[in-house]
Design a protein around this motif. Structure first.
Motif, PDB file in Angstrom:
ATOM      1  N   ALA A  68      34.588  16.174  46.818  1.00 54.76           N
ATOM      2  CA  ALA A  68      33.599  15.780  47.822  1.00 54.76           C
ATOM      3  C   ALA A  68      34.277  15.101  48.996  1.00 54.76           C
ATOM      4  O   ALA A  68      35.402  14.589  48.893  1.00 54.76           O
ATOM      5  CB  ALA A  68      32.550  14.851  47.211  1.00 54.76           C
ATOM      6  N   CYS A 126      33.333  12.415  52.488  1.00 55.02           N
ATOM      7  CA  CYS A 126      32.372  11.404  52.927  1.00 55.02           C
ATOM      8  C   CYS A 126      32.785  10.903  54.303  1.00 55.02           C
ATOM      9  O   CYS A 126      33.970  10.637  54.543  1.00 55.02           O
ATOM     10  CB  CYS A 126      32.316  10.259  51.923  1.00 55.02           C
ATOM     11  SG  CYS A 126      31.196   8.911  52.375  1.00 55.02           S
ATOM     12  N   LEU A 137      29.314  18.052  49.114  1.00 55.53           N
ATOM     13  CA  LEU A 137      29.959  18.748  48.001  1.00 55.53           C
ATOM     14  C   LEU A 137      30.744  19.926  48.563  1.00 55.53           C
ATOM     15  O   LEU A 137      30.164  20.888  49.080  1.00 55.53           O
ATOM     16  CB  LEU A 137      28.908  19.221  46.997  1.00 55.53           C
ATOM     17  CG  LEU A 137      29.409  19.999  45.791  1.00 55.53           C
ATOM     18  CD1 LEU A 137      30.354  19.160  44.948  1.00 55.53           C
ATOM     19  CD2 LEU A 137      28.231  20.483  44.951  1.00 55.53           C
ATOM     20  N   PHE A 197      23.531  15.647  45.882  1.00 56.39           N
ATOM     21  CA  PHE A 197      24.181  15.261  47.141  1.00 56.39           C
ATOM     22  C   PHE A 197      23.195  15.342  48.306  1.00 56.39           C
ATOM     23  O   PHE A 197      23.224  14.505  49.212  1.00 56.39           O
ATOM     24  CB  PHE A 197      25.399  16.146  47.398  1.00 56.39           C
ATOM     25  CG  PHE A 197      26.586  15.811  46.544  1.00 56.39           C
ATOM     26  CD1 PHE A 197      27.587  14.986  47.023  1.00 56.39           C
ATOM     27  CD2 PHE A 197      26.702  16.305  45.254  1.00 56.39           C
ATOM     28  CE1 PHE A 197      28.686  14.657  46.249  1.00 56.39           C
ATOM     29  CE2 PHE A 197      27.788  15.979  44.458  1.00 56.39           C
ATOM     30  CZ  PHE A 197      28.782  15.160  44.961  1.00 56.39           C
TER      31      PHE A 197
END
Length: 500
Positions: free
Chosen positions: A325, A327, A334, A450
């Motif tokens: 993943a 961020c 994902l 997600f």
């Protein structure tokens, strides 16, 4: 067959309630319904259906909305249907135009929804929702800082911080042991022998002996022990292997006598194939005295699950899907998921390119752990002007400057955000135990997690923006009241109300 809904995005004021009134526009489900572009992805969902044949399918908004509700509330499929039937806000969220006391669909339909909405569609929708929010935010910043002519002359430079990490989404299976797995396989072969023997036309044939009672006693003799010895465990495994081998030979003999595998259901036939593979793997492990084998099966009902060696404290091995993943800005995506173990460092380039595709520029820095800091990744990031976190290669220097120590500390603090997202997905949502059984439905359930996390982040940020605006206005009135001739009691009451 799929019929396109005439109104996919109806206003909350137009929703008909049985006793009059209107839905509140500041409700969380109303806000989330406005964030999701339902109509933009309806054509992609409708492409999997026939244009003329079959019964009319549920709309895309109803299918995806039901999955989001289930994940957001953390409930089962049956409870999801009951919550939708009782709550008008949930009925509005899935696209209904008026309140109905009847269930919109059966609980079993959620399984079909997870099969129809694949992971690509969910990830695409997730990125589109965040992209719209980021574009609206960047437009405000660009208008306040730069003019249009400067934007055309100056090319976008590297901006933002990208955080990468990998985790595992454990499946809902019991902790696998070789002896327990062989016992389940043996019991399934005994069930198949009973079905095939009952299907024979010649009842004069004697039924094959399976010794199931003796086999069960031999299994429980070791399984009930708290700490059986290695010798006892190997002896019990050998016995179970012999029982399974005998049963497989009996199945082959029954087929030669006229029994057909068509008498088995699809699930029973698939399990029979899995049992044959389990027997082959366990026999090889027993004969060679090994503890690992390639593509090892750890569950009879879910043979796609593989052991993922993580090395975490308390959980050295997890059984589920491994995911990679990314961020940034508080949003998590994902990028890669697989049932087999993989090295997450190979996903760094594709994740950085996905960041550029979404924003139009490379990130200023990439915050990763040690496994990502390979020579190839370092050189690739250096060519594009991207700073990768962590110390440089080679022997560490004796004297480290305070600036570098501060930078290393800040990099670790920034990287903690993705660990918090994994914790949120596993504690608050269903990422800690995936209840779906099929491989494709499990992957869809993980992708929905997600998506729901990003929607929750958007809703919470809108709430905090409202609170900040409210308290700024309140602080203005309190400062005005304090300077005026308002009695002290009134001023104190206002000030207490203005406190956060």
């Amino acid at each position: 067959m799929y019929r396109k809904a005439q109104k996919q995005e109806t206003a909350a004021e137009d929703f008909e309630l049985p006793f009059g009134g209107k839905l509140a526009s500041d409700n969380r489900w109303v806000i989330m319904a406005e964030m999701i572009p339902w109509s933009e992805f309806e054509a992609e969902y409708a492409a999997i259906f026939s244009a003329e044949m079959g019964a009319p399918a549920k709309t895309f908004r109803m299918a995806l909305g039901a999955l989001i509700i289930k994940e957001k509330l953390g409930i089962s499929d049956r409870e999801t249907v009951e919550q939708i039937r009782e709550n008008p806000y949930l009925q509005y969220f899935i696209g209904m135009s008026c309140y109905s006391n009847n269930a919109p669909f059966d609980a079993s339909m959620l399984v079909h929804f997870r099969e129809r909405i694949d992971i690509k569609l969910v990830n695409k929708l997730n990125r589109e929702i965040v992209k719209q929010v980021l574009e609206s935010k960047e437009e405000v910043e660009v208008k306040s800082k730069k003019s249009e002519t400067e934007d055309l002359k100056n090319e976008p430079t590297n901006r933002g911080k990208l955080i990468l990490d990998a985790s595992c989404a454990p499946a809902d299976i019991s902790y696998p042991t070789d002896l327990g797995l062989l016992n389940q396989a043996r019991k399934h072969t005994e069930t198949i022998i009973d079905i095939l023997y009952n299907s024979l036309l010649l009842k004069s044939i004697k039924k094959p002996r399976t010794y199931r009672n003796i086999a069960r006693k031999n299994y429980l003799l070791v399984a009930k022990k708290r700490k059986p010895t290695i010798k006892e465990r190997r002896k019990a495994i050998k016995r179970q292997l012999q029982y399974i081998k005998r049963n497989l030979v009996h199945i082959q003999q029954l087929m030669e006598l006229g029994a057909s595998l068509f008498n088995l259901s699809n699930r029973q036939y698939k399990k029979l194939l899995v049992v044959a593979e389990i027997y082959r793997q366990q026999l090889w492990l027993y004969e060679n005295k090994k503890i690992s084998i390639e593509d090892r099966i750890v569950s009879l009902n879910q043979p796609h699950i593989r052991p993922i060696v993580r090395g975490k404290a308390g959980k050295k091995v997890e059984f589920g899907a491994k995911l990679s993943a990314s961020c940034y800005d508080g949003y998590v995506f994902l990028d890669h998921i697989s049932w087999d173990n993989f090295n997450e460092s190979g996903d760094l380039k594709s994740q950085v390119e996905a960041y550029k595709k979404l924003h139009g520029y490379y990130p200023q820095s990439v915050h990763v752990d040690k496994i990502y800091r390979t020579r190839d990744n370092r050189s690739w990031c250096q060519e594009r002007g991207i700073r990768i976190s962590g110390p440089p290669l080679g022997r560490p220097p004796k004297n480290v400057s305070p600036e570098k120590k501060k930078q290393a500390r800040e990099d670790e603090l920034i990287r903690n955000s993705i660990e918090g997202k994994f914790g949120q997905g596993k504690r608050r949502f269903s990422l800690g135990r995936v209840m779906a059984k099929l491989p494709h439905t499990s992957v869809t359930a993980i992708a929905i997690t997600f998506l729901v996390m990003n929607l929750s982040t958007l809703v919470s940020r809108l709430f905090w923006e409202f609170l900040c605006q409210f308290f700024n206005i309140t602080s203005f009135f309190t400062s005005f009241i304090s300077k005026s001739d308002v009695p002290f009691d009134c001023r104190q009451q206002k000030l207490i109300f203005a406190l956060p």
